[in-house]
Design an enzyme around this catalytic site. Structure first.
Site, short mmCIF file in Angstrom:
data_model
loop_
_atom_site.label_atom_id
_atom_site.label_comp_id
_atom_site.label_asym_id
_atom_site.label_seq_id
_atom_site.Cartn_x
_atom_site.Cartn_y
_atom_site.Cartn_z
N CYS A 79 0.84 -1.21 0.00
CA CYS A 79 0.00 0.00 0.00
C CYS A 79 0.87 1.26 0.00
CB CYS A 79 -0.98 -0.02 1.17
SG CYS A 79 -2.35 1.16 0.97
N HIS A 167 -3.74 -5.11 0.50
CA HIS A 167 -3.23 -5.59 1.78
C HIS A 167 -3.32 -7.11 1.86
CE1 HIS A 167 -2.76 -1.72 3.94
NE2 HIS A 167 -3.71 -1.32 3.11
N GLU A 169 -2.20 -8.94 4.14
CA GLU A 169 -2.21 -9.40 5.53
C GLU A 169 -3.59 -9.55 6.13
OE1 GLU A 169 -1.63 -4.85 5.73
OE2 GLU A 169 -1.18 -6.52 4.39
N SER A 221 0.95 -14.17 37.92
CA SER A 221 -0.42 -13.69 38.02
C SER A 221 -1.43 -14.82 37.98
CB SER A 221 -0.72 -12.73 36.86
OG SER A 221 -0.74 -13.45 35.63
N ASP A 225 0.56 -15.87 30.33
CA ASP A 225 1.84 -15.23 30.02
C ASP A 225 2.87 -15.44 31.12
OD1 ASP A 225 0.46 -14.35 27.79
OD2 ASP A 225 0.03 -12.38 28.65
#
Length: 510
Positions: A79, A167, A169, A221, A225
């Site tokens: 783009c 695009h 993606e 936590s 993650d």
């Protein structure tokens, strides 16, 4: 780290999606701002130029120096990137006379080139631009056109430099991933070696070299993650890892006890610290969401500073920071994109805290973190747990924080989440939670007027949190959940369901 592909960010909302698609090809890539490219490009086998909200015709248009890239490494402009390659090399870019946004089809493919190998005429692509390439530079070859965009894809002669106006993606470009594969694998020769097992082996080796015999403190936590980060570090440094789980008073109902129990048997050295009163006292009277986040981040660091002094010779603080945290907090690692919000675990530590930061997951998206965890044998129930924000319920209580509000929201949230599990809906949802709104509404209970709180329920589906859409939960489930909340949680007389997508909204309300 396998620095195979460099993505130069010009501020496009789609830049992170380029990275996602490249990673799906088992190829590692990094996003860097166009105006701060890496000084050493030797580790990169190909470069992609992103789109941009800017126009190449504007005086302040992003204008990087590509002399170390162009003609030396395979280069793909997407783009704005394509318009940049055309405009500054003798072509012509003008404001489009027609609307060039949305679905289009590659109506004509002109040249047999590896770039469009196995792409057939009629393949759907996604357009999103206000300018258009009217004339290509003389030393280029036209590869494809749509019915409305003549210069949809082109190549520079005698070099592996390509430009595409669409695009690849985004989901709507049906063969977009194949086009990226053609460019990266068939043209640039990038090896597809970016796998969870490879990441684990590489990261463990790097952690061993970086940390050595130093001691590391990690904030757990209970989420995906921090748990995956803990297991990675444990593989690398074993007993030198000291995990701390802090109760900030803003966790879900019974979460402090449940999380500590969850880690039993994992071989980790975990200590629970109840600092709830400290956090809630500091938050008293504060309503601004950014200020609340910063208070929580500051107290979080202070608590860890206190605990670090109890671990002799602790040198590092480990965090479960992931790539979307970095992107949203520092504008695509410092580029021109807009900052969305600050994250409590991004941005380093204050000078008084004498710990260095280690973030073993900071280049991974959420789904990649889960795949890495699976490759290391983590419990599927832990890996399937919904994300929960670091600031906890503080950013789900709009307005000021009080102990009474926290208690109300904990009960509401518990009913909602347990209901999703009981109805078999939990695994169909990427993230869910309840918000306590700063408004009262009139209601009727037992023929008496009430004037009590309103709560909003939120459930979204997503892959990595960068984009999300609301989940169409069954009406029967929402009806029962609403009734249970109103009947069982004193102080609430109204329940609403959030049907906003991200963008334009965010997943959390603050």
């Amino acid at each position: 780290m396998q620095n195979n592909v460099l993505i130069l960010d010009f501020g496009s909302q789609y830049t992170q999606l380029i990275a996602r698609r490249v990673r799906e090809l088992n190829i590692f890539c990094e996003i860097k701002p166009y105006n701060k490219p890496p000084e050493d490009l030797s580790g990169y086998k190909a470069v992609i130029l992103s789109g941009s909200p800017h126009s190449v015709r504007a005086e302040d248009a992003p204008h990087p120096d590509l002399s170390d890239i162009r003609g030396k490494k395979p280069l793909l402009g997407v783009c704005y990137g394509a318009q940049y390659l055309a405009h500054f090399n003798g072509g012509s870019v003008e404001k489009s006379n027609t609307r060039e946004y949305g679905r289009a089809k590659l109506a004509r493919i002109y040249k047999n080139d590896l770039f469009l190998k196995d792409i057939k005429e009629g393949s759907q692509v996604w357009m999103s631009h206000a300018d258009t390439i009217k004339k290509l530079p003389e030393n280029t070859v036209l590869l494809a056109s749509t019915n409305d965009v003549e210069n949809a894809a082109f190549k520079f002669k005698d070099e592996d430099t390509y430009g595409i106006q669409f695009h690849p993606e985004v989901y709507h470009s049906t063969d977009g991933k194949k086009i990226l594969e053609n460019f990266l694998v068939n043209i640039a020769g990038v090896e597809q070696t970016w796998t969870p097992d490879a990441f684990v082996d590489t990261t463990v080796a790097e952690l061993k070299e970086k940390i050595g015999e130093d001691k590391v403190i990690l904030g757990l936590s209970g989420g995906v993650d921090s748990s995956v980060a803990a297991v990675l570090l444990h593989k690398a440094i074993g007993k030198h890892l000291h995990c701390i789980f802090v109760n900030n008073g803003l966790l879900r109902k019974n979460e402090f006890e449940n999380v500590l129990k969850q880690y039993e048997g994992m071989g980790l050295n975990v200590k629970g610290v109840d600092a709830s009163a400290r956090f809630l006292d500091e938050l008293e009277g504060e309503s601004d969401p950014e200020t609340k986040r910063k208070i929580i981040g500051r107290v979080f660091v202070e608590v860890f500073d206190d605990e670090s002094h109890k671990v002799e010779n602790a040198k590092w603080l480990a965090q479960g920071t992931i790539y979307p945290d970095v992107i949203e907090s520092v504008s695509a690692t410092g580029g021109p994109s807009a900052t969305i919000k600050s994250h409590h675990n991004v941005g380093g530590l204050p000078d008084f805290m004498k710990l260095k930061v280690v973030e073993p997951l900071k280049m991974l998206f959420k789904d990649e973190v889960r795949r890495v965890g699976k490759s290391m044998g983590l419990d599927p129930n832990l890996l399937g747990r919904h994300p929960f924000p670091g600031p906890g319920l503080a950013i789900r209580i709009l307005g000021d924080i009080t102990r009474e509000k926290v208690a109300i929201l904990q009960e509401v949230d518990h009913i909602f989440i347990q209901g999703l599990k009981d109805w078999g809906l939990y695994d169909d949802v990427w993230q869910a939670g309840a918000m306590l709104l700063p408004v009262n509404s009139v209601g009727v209970m037992g023929d008496e007027r009430t004037y009590e709180k309103c709560v909003a329920l939120r459930a979204v589906e997503s892959t990595d949190g960068m984009t999300a859409d609301w989940v169409n939960l069954p009406y029967e489930f929402l009806q029962k959940t609403s009734n249970d909340i109103i009947n069982k949680v004193p102080g609430v007389n109204r329940v609403v369901y959030d049907i906003s997508s991200k963008p334009p909204a965010t997943i959390e309300w603050e």
